[in-house]
Enzyme design. Sequence first.
Site, PDB file in Angstrom:
ATOM      1  N   CYS A 110       0.836  -1.201   0.000  1.00  0.00           N
ATOM      2  CA  CYS A 110       0.000   0.000   0.000  1.00  0.00           C
ATOM      3  C   CYS A 110       0.872   1.253   0.000  1.00  0.00           C
ATOM      4  O   CYS A 110       1.500   1.580  -0.993  1.00  0.00           O
ATOM      5  CB  CYS A 110      -0.990  -0.028   1.164  1.00  0.00           C
ATOM      6  N   HIS A 213      -3.650  -5.002   0.414  1.00  0.00           N
ATOM      7  CA  HIS A 213      -3.133  -5.452   1.710  1.00  0.00           C
ATOM      8  C   HIS A 213      -3.161  -6.984   1.799  1.00  0.00           C
ATOM      9  O   HIS A 213      -4.039  -7.564   2.450  1.00  0.00           O
ATOM     10  CB  HIS A 213      -3.937  -4.837   2.851  1.00  0.00           C
ATOM     11  N   GLU A 215      -1.399  -8.885   3.536  1.00  0.00           N
ATOM     12  CA  GLU A 215      -1.190  -9.377   4.899  1.00  0.00           C
ATOM     13  C   GLU A 215      -2.516  -9.672   5.602  1.00  0.00           C
ATOM     14  O   GLU A 215      -2.619 -10.646   6.365  1.00  0.00           O
ATOM     15  CB  GLU A 215      -0.349  -8.380   5.719  1.00  0.00           C
TER      16      GLU A 215
END
Length: 250
Positions: A110, A213, A215
């Site tokens: 990001c 994102h 993660e």
Amino acid sequence: MLKPVIGITSGYVKLSAFSEGDYTHKDYLISLIKAGAVPLILPIISGPCVEQYAELCDGFLLSGGCDVNPRFFDQDPLPDCGVFDTERDQTEFQLIDAAIKKGKPVFGICRGLQVINVAFGGTLIQDIGSTLDHPIQHEQKVSRKEGSHRVRLEKESKLYRILDEQEMIIVNSLHHQSIDRLGKGLHTAAYSADGVIEAIDLTENDVMGVQWHPESMTAGGNDLMLALFKYFVAACEKRKRERADISFLN
């Protein structure tokens, strides 16, 4: 051999007059541990500490967070530009430079992708909603663990190979800025329907970045996004072994 140590850049959060400090979302830690690494959160401290960070860690994950100060891509802040942290920008620019000089992998997520682009001389769109004619929703309203919009992968990119050679994937989206002019030497690896660049890589080095994102999708059980972290950790482990071999020979 010990697991590779991955330095994760942090942001600054002030909850009250009595509670403030560096912050990193737990999903970055979860994803790196799942991929076989040891995560290490790096405070925002520019200057000599960055060189020691670059020596200590085997690779670096540039995390999400606030906007990039437009002065670093030769612009003034527009009305819809958000809060920025100049010291964090400077710290991460130094870290990228030091990591590349030492041949250590860098993965930007990001904001991290945007910082990489600016570090290589690129520029940013300060606010997608007020700049693009027909933008899709880049600040999703559902859980960050869910995907919300489509991204098309470039077949020539390493991202395409990492993600099972899928031409189209669904990603989550939590940003209002994006890449405008691409930095020198960087390549577009993915883009969304409105033309926003969603991923980049640097062919000559282990440097890559994604606008979404992964993660949080990984923490939510998405194995495709976990593959990104496994690739990154494997690259860090490979460079770690190479340095160990050189040290042994010397």
